[in-house]
Design a protein around this motif. Sequence first.
Motif, PDB file in Angstrom:
ATOM      1  N   TYR B  54       0.825  -1.208   0.000  1.00  9.54           N
ATOM      2  CA  TYR B  54       0.000   0.000   0.000  1.00  9.54           C
ATOM      3  C   TYR B  54       0.860   1.259   0.000  1.00  9.54           C
ATOM      4  O   TYR B  54       0.641   2.173  -0.794  1.00  9.54           O
ATOM      5  CB  TYR B  54      -0.921   0.006   1.212  1.00  9.54           C
ATOM      6  CG  TYR B  54      -1.882   1.170   1.224  1.00  9.54           C
ATOM      7  CD1 TYR B  54      -3.028   1.162   0.446  1.00  9.54           C
ATOM      8  CD2 TYR B  54      -1.641   2.286   2.022  1.00  9.54           C
ATOM      9  CE1 TYR B  54      -3.910   2.226   0.448  1.00  9.54           C
ATOM     10  CE2 TYR B  54      -2.517   3.357   2.025  1.00  9.54           C
ATOM     11  CZ  TYR B  54      -3.656   3.327   1.241  1.00  9.54           C
ATOM     12  OH  TYR B  54      -4.506   4.393   1.240  1.00  9.54           O
ATOM     13  N   LEU B  55       1.833   1.293   0.880  1.00 14.92           N
ATOM     14  CA  LEU B  55       2.656   2.496   1.001  1.00 14.92           C
ATOM     15  C   LEU B  55       3.700   2.587  -0.111  1.00 14.92           C
ATOM     16  O   LEU B  55       4.168   3.678  -0.440  1.00 14.92           O
ATOM     17  CB  LEU B  55       3.353   2.537   2.360  1.00 14.92           C
ATOM     18  CG  LEU B  55       2.446   2.709   3.572  1.00 14.92           C
ATOM     19  CD1 LEU B  55       3.264   2.815   4.840  1.00 14.92           C
ATOM     20  CD2 LEU B  55       1.570   3.948   3.412  1.00 14.92           C
ATOM     21  N   GLY B  56       4.081   1.447  -0.648  1.00 12.16           N
ATOM     22  CA  GLY B  56       5.081   1.474  -1.718  1.00 12.16           C
ATOM     23  C   GLY B  56       6.486   1.745  -1.208  1.00 12.16           C
ATOM     24  O   GLY B  56       7.330   2.227  -1.954  1.00 12.16           O
ATOM     25  N   VAL B  57       6.732   1.454   0.064  1.00  9.57           N
ATOM     26  CA  VAL B  57       8.081   1.602   0.612  1.00  9.57           C
ATOM     27  C   VAL B  57       8.655   0.204   0.850  1.00  9.57           C
ATOM     28  O   VAL B  57       7.994  -0.795   0.561  1.00  9.57           O
ATOM     29  CB  VAL B  57       8.076   2.422   1.926  1.00  9.57           C
ATOM     30  CG1 VAL B  57       7.619   3.835   1.650  1.00  9.57           C
ATOM     31  CG2 VAL B  57       7.211   1.761   2.981  1.00  9.57           C
ATOM     32  N   GLU B 127      -9.000  10.314  -8.762  1.00 13.76           N
ATOM     33  CA  GLU B 127      -8.949   8.855  -8.859  1.00 13.76           C
ATOM     34  C   GLU B 127      -8.316   8.431 -10.186  1.00 13.76           C
ATOM     35  O   GLU B 127      -7.496   7.508 -10.224  1.00 13.76           O
ATOM     36  CB  GLU B 127     -10.352   8.255  -8.726  1.00 13.76           C
ATOM     37  CG  GLU B 127     -10.311   6.737  -8.713  1.00 13.76           C
ATOM     38  CD  GLU B 127     -11.691   6.104  -8.522  1.00 13.76           C
ATOM     39  OE1 GLU B 127     -12.684   6.849  -8.412  1.00 13.76           O
ATOM     40  OE2 GLU B 127     -11.761   4.864  -8.486  1.00 13.76           O
ATOM     41  N   VAL B 129      -6.114  10.065 -11.955  1.00 13.28           N
ATOM     42  CA  VAL B 129      -4.670  10.311 -11.902  1.00 13.28           C
ATOM     43  C   VAL B 129      -3.981   9.268 -11.033  1.00 13.28           C
ATOM     44  O   VAL B 129      -2.956   8.701 -11.416  1.00 13.28           O
ATOM     45  CB  VAL B 129      -4.382  11.738 -11.358  1.00 13.28           C
ATOM     46  CG1 VAL B 129      -2.892  11.933 -11.154  1.00 13.28           C
ATOM     47  CG2 VAL B 129      -4.930  12.784 -12.308  1.00 13.28           C
ATOM     48  N   VAL B 130      -4.560   8.999  -9.862  1.00 15.42           N
ATOM     49  CA  VAL B 130      -3.945   8.033  -8.947  1.00 15.42           C
ATOM     50  C   VAL B 130      -3.880   6.649  -9.587  1.00 15.42           C
ATOM     51  O   VAL B 130      -2.833   5.983  -9.541  1.00 15.42           O
ATOM     52  CB  VAL B 130      -4.722   7.965  -7.612  1.00 15.42           C
ATOM     53  CG1 VAL B 130      -4.256   6.781  -6.782  1.00 15.42           C
ATOM     54  CG2 VAL B 130      -4.537   9.263  -6.837  1.00 15.42           C
ATOM     55  N   ARG B 132      -3.839   5.852 -12.697  1.00 15.44           N
ATOM     56  CA  ARG B 132      -2.852   5.838 -13.774  1.00 15.44           C
ATOM     57  C   ARG B 132      -1.439   5.745 -13.204  1.00 15.44           C
ATOM     58  O   ARG B 132      -0.624   4.945 -13.660  1.00 15.44           O
ATOM     59  CB  ARG B 132      -2.990   7.100 -14.630  1.00 15.44           C
ATOM     60  CG  ARG B 132      -1.926   7.232 -15.715  1.00 15.44           C
ATOM     61  CD  ARG B 132      -2.226   8.423 -16.601  1.00 15.44           C
ATOM     62  NE  ARG B 132      -3.559   8.327 -17.146  1.00 15.44           N
ATOM     63  CZ  ARG B 132      -3.883   7.605 -18.209  1.00 15.44           C
ATOM     64  NH1 ARG B 132      -2.948   6.891 -18.827  1.00 15.44           N
ATOM     65  NH2 ARG B 132      -5.115   7.584 -18.652  1.00 15.44           N
ATOM     66  N   LEU B 133      -1.153   6.552 -12.201  1.00 14.36           N
ATOM     67  CA  LEU B 133       0.182   6.534 -11.603  1.00 14.36           C
ATOM     68  C   LEU B 133       0.488   5.169 -10.987  1.00 14.36           C
ATOM     69  O   LEU B 133       1.594   4.649 -11.125  1.00 14.36           O
ATOM     70  CB  LEU B 133       0.297   7.635 -10.544  1.00 14.36           C
ATOM     71  CG  LEU B 133       0.330   9.070 -11.082  1.00 14.36           C
ATOM     72  CD1 LEU B 133       0.226  10.085  -9.954  1.00 14.36           C
ATOM     73  CD2 LEU B 133       1.596   9.312 -11.894  1.00 14.36           C
ATOM     74  N   LEU B 134      -0.522   4.595 -10.314  1.00 12.51           N
ATOM     75  CA  LEU B 134      -0.316   3.285  -9.704  1.00 12.51           C
ATOM     76  C   LEU B 134      -0.048   2.235 -10.773  1.00 12.51           C
ATOM     77  O   LEU B 134       0.834   1.388 -10.629  1.00 12.51           O
ATOM     78  CB  LEU B 134      -1.555   2.871  -8.899  1.00 12.51           C
ATOM     79  CG  LEU B 134      -1.727   3.538  -7.540  1.00 12.51           C
ATOM     80  CD1 LEU B 134      -3.034   3.097  -6.905  1.00 12.51           C
ATOM     81  CD2 LEU B 134      -0.552   3.217  -6.626  1.00 12.51           C
ATOM     82  N   ARG B 137       3.339   2.194 -12.085  1.00 16.27           N
ATOM     83  CA  ARG B 137       4.324   1.724 -11.109  1.00 16.27           C
ATOM     84  C   ARG B 137       4.100   0.281 -10.692  1.00 16.27           C
ATOM     85  O   ARG B 137       4.778  -0.217  -9.793  1.00 16.27           O
ATOM     86  CB  ARG B 137       4.278   2.631  -9.869  1.00 16.27           C
ATOM     87  CG  ARG B 137       4.889   3.992 -10.114  1.00 16.27           C
ATOM     88  CD  ARG B 137       4.411   5.032  -9.142  1.00 16.27           C
ATOM     89  NE  ARG B 137       4.943   6.335  -9.517  1.00 16.27           N
ATOM     90  CZ  ARG B 137       4.587   7.000 -10.598  1.00 16.27           C
ATOM     91  NH1 ARG B 137       3.688   6.483 -11.430  1.00 16.27           N
ATOM     92  NH2 ARG B 137       5.120   8.174 -10.875  1.00 16.27           N
ATOM     93  N   ARG B 140      -0.951  -1.808  -6.657  1.00 11.79           N
ATOM     94  CA  ARG B 140      -2.322  -2.307  -6.582  1.00 11.79           C
ATOM     95  C   ARG B 140      -3.262  -1.168  -6.219  1.00 11.79           C
ATOM     96  O   ARG B 140      -2.873  -0.257  -5.492  1.00 11.79           O
ATOM     97  CB  ARG B 140      -2.410  -3.400  -5.516  1.00 11.79           C
ATOM     98  CG  ARG B 140      -1.626  -4.651  -5.899  1.00 11.79           C
ATOM     99  CD  ARG B 140      -1.578  -5.653  -4.756  1.00 11.79           C
ATOM    100  NE  ARG B 140      -1.110  -6.944  -5.241  1.00 11.79           N
ATOM    101  CZ  ARG B 140      -1.866  -7.803  -5.920  1.00 11.79           C
ATOM    102  NH1 ARG B 140      -3.134  -7.508  -6.179  1.00 11.79           N
ATOM    103  NH2 ARG B 140      -1.368  -8.950  -6.334  1.00 11.79           N
ATOM    104  N   PRO B 141      -4.520  -1.261  -6.697  1.00 10.79           N
ATOM    105  CA  PRO B 141      -5.458  -0.162  -6.434  1.00 10.79           C
ATOM    106  C   PRO B 141      -6.007  -0.131  -5.017  1.00 10.79           C
ATOM    107  O   PRO B 141      -6.410   0.918  -4.525  1.00 10.79           O
ATOM    108  CB  PRO B 141      -6.575  -0.413  -7.446  1.00 10.79           C
ATOM    109  CG  PRO B 141      -6.508  -1.871  -7.758  1.00 10.79           C
ATOM    110  CD  PRO B 141      -5.053  -2.252  -7.637  1.00 10.79           C
ATOM    111  N   PHE B 142      -6.039  -1.279  -4.318  1.00 11.05           N
ATOM    112  CA  PHE B 142      -6.596  -1.343  -2.963  1.00 11.05           C
ATOM    113  C   PHE B 142      -8.026  -0.804  -2.912  1.00 11.05           C
ATOM    114  O   PHE B 142      -8.333   0.036  -2.062  1.00 11.05           O
ATOM    115  CB  PHE B 142      -5.712  -0.579  -1.970  1.00 11.05           C
ATOM    116  CG  PHE B 142      -4.492  -1.341  -1.555  1.00 11.05           C
ATOM    117  CD1 PHE B 142      -4.505  -2.122  -0.423  1.00 11.05           C
ATOM    118  CD2 PHE B 142      -3.337  -1.286  -2.326  1.00 11.05           C
ATOM    119  CE1 PHE B 142      -3.370  -2.841  -0.043  1.00 11.05           C
ATOM    120  CE2 PHE B 142      -2.204  -1.999  -1.955  1.00 11.05           C
ATOM    121  CZ  PHE B 142      -2.220  -2.774  -0.814  1.00 11.05           C
TER     122      PHE B 142
END
Lengths: 186, 186
Positions: B54-57, B127, B129-130, B132-134, B137, B140-142
Amino acid sequence: MADKKPIPILMERLARILLNDSHAGGLKPTQWEALRYLSRANRFSRSPGAVTAYLGVTKGTVSQTLSALERKGLITKATDQADRRGVQINLTRQGAKMLQHDPAISIETATRQMTAIDRAQLSASLEGVVLRLLRDRGGRPFGACKTCRHFKKSAPKGAPHFCTLLGEPLTASDSQAICVEQENAA
Amino acid sequence: MADKKPIPILMERLARILLNDSHAGGLKPTQWEALRYLSRANRFSRSPGAVTAYLGVTKGTVSQTLSALERKGLITKATDQADRRGVQINLTRQGAKMLQHDPAISIETATRQMTAIDRAQLSASLEGVVLRLLRDRGGRPFGACKTCRHFKKSAPKGAPHFCTLLGEPLTASDSQAICVEQENAA
DNA sequence: CCTATTAGTATCGAATCGAAACCAATAGGA
DNA sequence: TCCTATTGGTTTCGATTCGATACTAATAGG
């Protein structure tokens, strides 16, 4: 149809993506932000204090961040001759070049898919939210110099514009750039 | 009228405000984000791995963040009995209470001023934009469990819903919550 | 002059982060 | 049944970020 997703959550996810991306390209998130700001600020606004006001972090953090950028050769620092406490910052050629690899460019790319109408609407909504949040926090808007109530357009065509607050002439690029002192014209 | 401001810059300023605010209230930005996520995730998604996605870290960062939340008594960790490598996370009562002081609530407040139409439009644009960015990368959309293609609505009224991916029954609250595995139904 | 203010820097300790090494449980063959 | 590969998490490292605080130097205002 999917439910309407809560705006705060979408904004938080966007912020997180932006933050994660900003670890790439050889700089750290705050360093990118400072460099980006400095490339868009007019000469009255390229100081540690202005960066502090823009980012909303403490002086200490900004001081360290700017030292790092100077060490990397992306900016230069020089004491302000008018007020010798102040520091004048300028981007080096390398600094300008570095911005071409700004990882935040992907945001720009992602919004290019939208229609012009939607983009305009999104920009207006975001600006409203940002200005409200800034106002609540006592922050400055950092708008373009030429939209400021202290901006005096050049009377004789070709002559420089003028800032009535600082009592200084303004080049064309100064007046296009953003300014710490900017306050929206009534 | 003021010029239309560039969307990336507005988003960056928003992200910065959010980040600065998140140092308040006794937690750090990433800790707030993790806690917020955990309060909205269904039981299959309350694990260190899901928080990582989720956080992508990195896993390391998440591990430290969760340790801090546990130390503060806001979450509990227990080894997953089905797969004993895994860790099941749950919010404590204190954790839930802490979220009432989430500094990010100010975003919610700031958007409440907008008209319902504008909010819907803003939510949809963000939504887009998010997502698309996800997608770019590999993230996952969650989304909400019940909007997933593996979600099987309970046939006899009153019976539990069902996840065809994990082969598990779903409580009403599970299916409302967000899930790591969620994939939008065709 | 003498004090208050302002612009920046320096130092400290906690949190964040990616990277890499590591450990234990599971999975998938041969 | 072994043996290896994979997966879920933890640990450790070093650089950066950040707020807080103390500090220095230049200006401002009696």
